[in-house]
Design a protein around this motif. Sequence first.
Motif, PDB file in Angstrom:
ATOM      1  N   LYS A 219       0.812  -1.217   0.000  1.00 22.07           N
ATOM      2  CA  LYS A 219       0.000   0.000   0.000  1.00 22.07           C
ATOM      3  C   LYS A 219       0.847   1.269   0.000  1.00 22.07           C
ATOM      4  O   LYS A 219       2.051   1.237   0.282  1.00 22.07           O
ATOM      5  CB  LYS A 219      -0.930   0.024   1.209  1.00 22.07           C
ATOM      6  CG  LYS A 219      -0.237   0.174   2.560  1.00 22.07           C
ATOM      7  CD  LYS A 219      -1.281   0.241   3.683  1.00 22.07           C
ATOM      8  CE  LYS A 219      -0.633   0.311   5.054  1.00 22.07           C
ATOM      9  NZ  LYS A 219      -1.626   0.383   6.145  1.00 22.07           N
ATOM     10  N   ARG A 234      -9.437   9.333  -5.369  1.00 19.92           N
ATOM     11  CA  ARG A 234     -10.266   8.137  -5.502  1.00 19.92           C
ATOM     12  C   ARG A 234     -10.676   7.898  -6.954  1.00 19.92           C
ATOM     13  O   ARG A 234     -10.799   6.747  -7.398  1.00 19.92           O
ATOM     14  CB  ARG A 234     -11.510   8.248  -4.625  1.00 19.92           C
ATOM     15  CG  ARG A 234     -11.243   8.094  -3.131  1.00 19.92           C
ATOM     16  CD  ARG A 234     -10.616   6.766  -2.813  1.00 19.92           C
ATOM     17  NE  ARG A 234     -10.369   6.562  -1.389  1.00 19.92           N
ATOM     18  CZ  ARG A 234      -9.443   5.751  -0.920  1.00 19.92           C
ATOM     19  NH1 ARG A 234      -8.664   5.059  -1.745  1.00 19.92           N
ATOM     20  NH2 ARG A 234      -9.272   5.598   0.381  1.00 19.92           N
ATOM     21  N   GLU A 237      -7.675   6.305  -8.612  1.00 25.22           N
ATOM     22  CA  GLU A 237      -7.022   5.311  -7.753  1.00 25.22           C
ATOM     23  C   GLU A 237      -6.570   4.078  -8.523  1.00 25.22           C
ATOM     24  O   GLU A 237      -5.442   3.597  -8.355  1.00 25.22           O
ATOM     25  CB  GLU A 237      -7.983   4.915  -6.629  1.00 25.22           C
ATOM     26  CG  GLU A 237      -7.442   3.862  -5.687  1.00 25.22           C
ATOM     27  CD  GLU A 237      -8.430   3.538  -4.571  1.00 25.22           C
ATOM     28  OE1 GLU A 237      -8.051   2.788  -3.665  1.00 25.22           O
ATOM     29  OE2 GLU A 237      -9.574   4.051  -4.623  1.00 25.22           O
ATOM     30  N   ASP A 238      -7.443   3.546  -9.378  1.00 28.02           N
ATOM     31  CA  ASP A 238      -7.095   2.320 -10.105  1.00 28.02           C
ATOM     32  C   ASP A 238      -5.912   2.546 -11.044  1.00 28.02           C
ATOM     33  O   ASP A 238      -5.078   1.649 -11.235  1.00 28.02           O
ATOM     34  CB  ASP A 238      -8.305   1.823 -10.900  1.00 28.02           C
ATOM     35  CG  ASP A 238      -9.399   1.273  -9.992  1.00 28.02           C
ATOM     36  OD1 ASP A 238      -9.084   0.950  -8.826  1.00 28.02           O
ATOM     37  OD2 ASP A 238     -10.557   1.189 -10.434  1.00 28.02           O
ATOM     38  N   ILE A 239      -5.846   3.720 -11.644  1.00 29.25           N
ATOM     39  CA  ILE A 239      -4.737   4.024 -12.549  1.00 29.25           C
ATOM     40  C   ILE A 239      -3.420   4.061 -11.776  1.00 29.25           C
ATOM     41  O   ILE A 239      -2.406   3.519 -12.213  1.00 29.25           O
ATOM     42  CB  ILE A 239      -4.979   5.366 -13.270  1.00 29.25           C
ATOM     43  CG1 ILE A 239      -6.142   5.234 -14.259  1.00 29.25           C
ATOM     44  CG2 ILE A 239      -3.723   5.839 -13.995  1.00 29.25           C
ATOM     45  CD1 ILE A 239      -6.531   6.521 -14.922  1.00 29.25           C
ATOM     46  N   LYS A 241      -2.686   2.584  -8.914  1.00 25.76           N
ATOM     47  CA  LYS A 241      -2.328   1.244  -8.459  1.00 25.76           C
ATOM     48  C   LYS A 241      -1.770   0.407  -9.613  1.00 25.76           C
ATOM     49  O   LYS A 241      -0.802  -0.339  -9.432  1.00 25.76           O
ATOM     50  CB  LYS A 241      -3.552   0.560  -7.833  1.00 25.76           C
ATOM     51  CG  LYS A 241      -3.972   1.176  -6.502  1.00 25.76           C
ATOM     52  CD  LYS A 241      -4.976   0.326  -5.741  1.00 25.76           C
ATOM     53  CE  LYS A 241      -6.309   0.278  -6.429  1.00 25.76           C
ATOM     54  NZ  LYS A 241      -7.347  -0.387  -5.599  1.00 25.76           N
ATOM     55  N   SER A 242      -2.365   0.537 -10.784  1.00 23.68           N
ATOM     56  CA  SER A 242      -1.897  -0.218 -11.939  1.00 23.68           C
ATOM     57  C   SER A 242      -0.504   0.245 -12.375  1.00 23.68           C
ATOM     58  O   SER A 242       0.368  -0.568 -12.677  1.00 23.68           O
ATOM     59  CB  SER A 242      -2.889  -0.054 -13.095  1.00 23.68           C
ATOM     60  OG  SER A 242      -2.371  -0.594 -14.288  1.00 23.68           O
ATOM     61  N   LYS A 247      -1.124  -2.441  -4.201  1.00 24.92           N
ATOM     62  CA  LYS A 247      -2.404  -3.108  -4.010  1.00 24.92           C
ATOM     63  C   LYS A 247      -3.485  -2.183  -3.454  1.00 24.92           C
ATOM     64  O   LYS A 247      -4.661  -2.345  -3.758  1.00 24.92           O
ATOM     65  CB  LYS A 247      -2.229  -4.317  -3.081  1.00 24.92           C
ATOM     66  CG  LYS A 247      -1.447  -5.450  -3.735  1.00 24.92           C
ATOM     67  CD  LYS A 247      -1.410  -6.668  -2.847  1.00 24.92           C
ATOM     68  CE  LYS A 247      -0.771  -7.835  -3.562  1.00 24.92           C
ATOM     69  NZ  LYS A 247      -1.553  -8.294  -4.724  1.00 24.92           N
ATOM     70  N   GLU A 248      -3.122  -1.228  -2.595  1.00 21.06           N
ATOM     71  CA  GLU A 248      -4.159  -0.373  -2.006  1.00 21.06           C
ATOM     72  C   GLU A 248      -3.619   1.035  -1.739  1.00 21.06           C
ATOM     73  O   GLU A 248      -2.414   1.229  -1.532  1.00 21.06           O
ATOM     74  CB  GLU A 248      -4.705  -0.975  -0.706  1.00 21.06           C
ATOM     75  CG  GLU A 248      -3.665  -1.215   0.374  1.00 21.06           C
ATOM     76  CD  GLU A 248      -4.261  -1.817   1.629  1.00 21.06           C
ATOM     77  OE1 GLU A 248      -5.093  -1.136   2.270  1.00 21.06           O
ATOM     78  OE2 GLU A 248      -3.890  -2.951   1.972  1.00 21.06           O
TER      79      GLU A 248
END
Length: 392
Positions: A219, A234, A237-239, A241-242, A247-248
């Motif tokens: 994280k 938020r 967020e996925d971008i 992390k990728s 992971k978080e």
Amino acid sequence: ITNASPWDSLKFDLEGIKEVQRKFFGTLYNTYQFFALYANLDGFTFQEAYIPVDQRPELDQWILSSLHSLVDTVTRSLDDYEPTLAGRSIEYFLDEHLSNWYVRLSRRRFWKGDYENDKICAYQSLYECLEVISLLMAPIAPFFAEWLFTILNNVTKRQSIASVHHGNFPAPRKNAINAALEERMQLAQDISSLILSLRKKVNLPGGQVGIKVRQPLQKVIIPAMDDSFAEKIRMVEDIIKSETNIKEIELLDANNNFIKKKAKANFKTLGKKLGARMKWAAAHIQELGDAEINQILEGDFILNPDYQQKGEDPVIIAGEDIEVSTNEIPGFEVAVKGNLTVALDIVLTENLKNEGFAREFVNRIQTLRKERNFELTDKIVVNVVNDQVAIV
């Protein structure tokens, strides 16, 4: 043109030419090659109906917004007789936005097998970027622009003109520009850049320096200045992390007790401004809390708010006038850039190590594929004996 204004005297520099060749033309050529490889495999020729921008994935909306913001910037720069600024804007877009961000984040969309709406959106978006870049760069780099435009248009026949130099200069599509989306994506880029820089410099037991991006980490913790800032993170967020293999993402309030900012005076800038009051200002800056430090990083800040009552002049300081650091946190590496702070969890559990090994294994196979000149569509057999990998 991009090195210095054309009216400035500049000695010819062969190494400078090589640098532009590598950084700009090499990057643009590689981006085209990536596009052409998959477009040829899927038979993309831009014969499908043009998909409206607002109906495409957010990543496509962002790159097209950035593209038309670029068109606007280049047009205004050329209108102001500033070709150097125009050329540098094109370079920045190609490197920071198109190649190092959009293409990398979209790779899986081109790889996956089904030729469906998402993949068509990706092809149309990348094609449009390459086509518009060829038109924008034509006054500065006429021959490469002609090659790029021609090789694209010979397949799609989207333009009825025979040469890039016969076409109109691009006009920005204002309805494609989404400033809020560009701001969010810039935030994602800044956060990712900080995380990746921490990965490179972390010192691990045994003398190892750096953690490869292929190694997953658990994280990252980010203090959010306010609810609006948290919401922006938020949304991307996925971008993040990728891109960083995290992971978080855990968000904290600005006034948390986990990550505490510390500031000290930058004597180089403040000494000139304050003179005899420098010692007083340095002592007050050391006592500032996180909220006040964030205010300074966002803009000018009055260090003595009661100056009117005391009949004094205001002591105004800005972000350049302070040096910001954070407290040390066991198991974390912390970085600060402006009002952005990230704390990266660098503890490697056994599960994380195993995931990293799996990714390293896949990378080894991909490298062997390239060395053996296998085609993208070739099926292979992998043999593993102890720590040796062979493919046929």
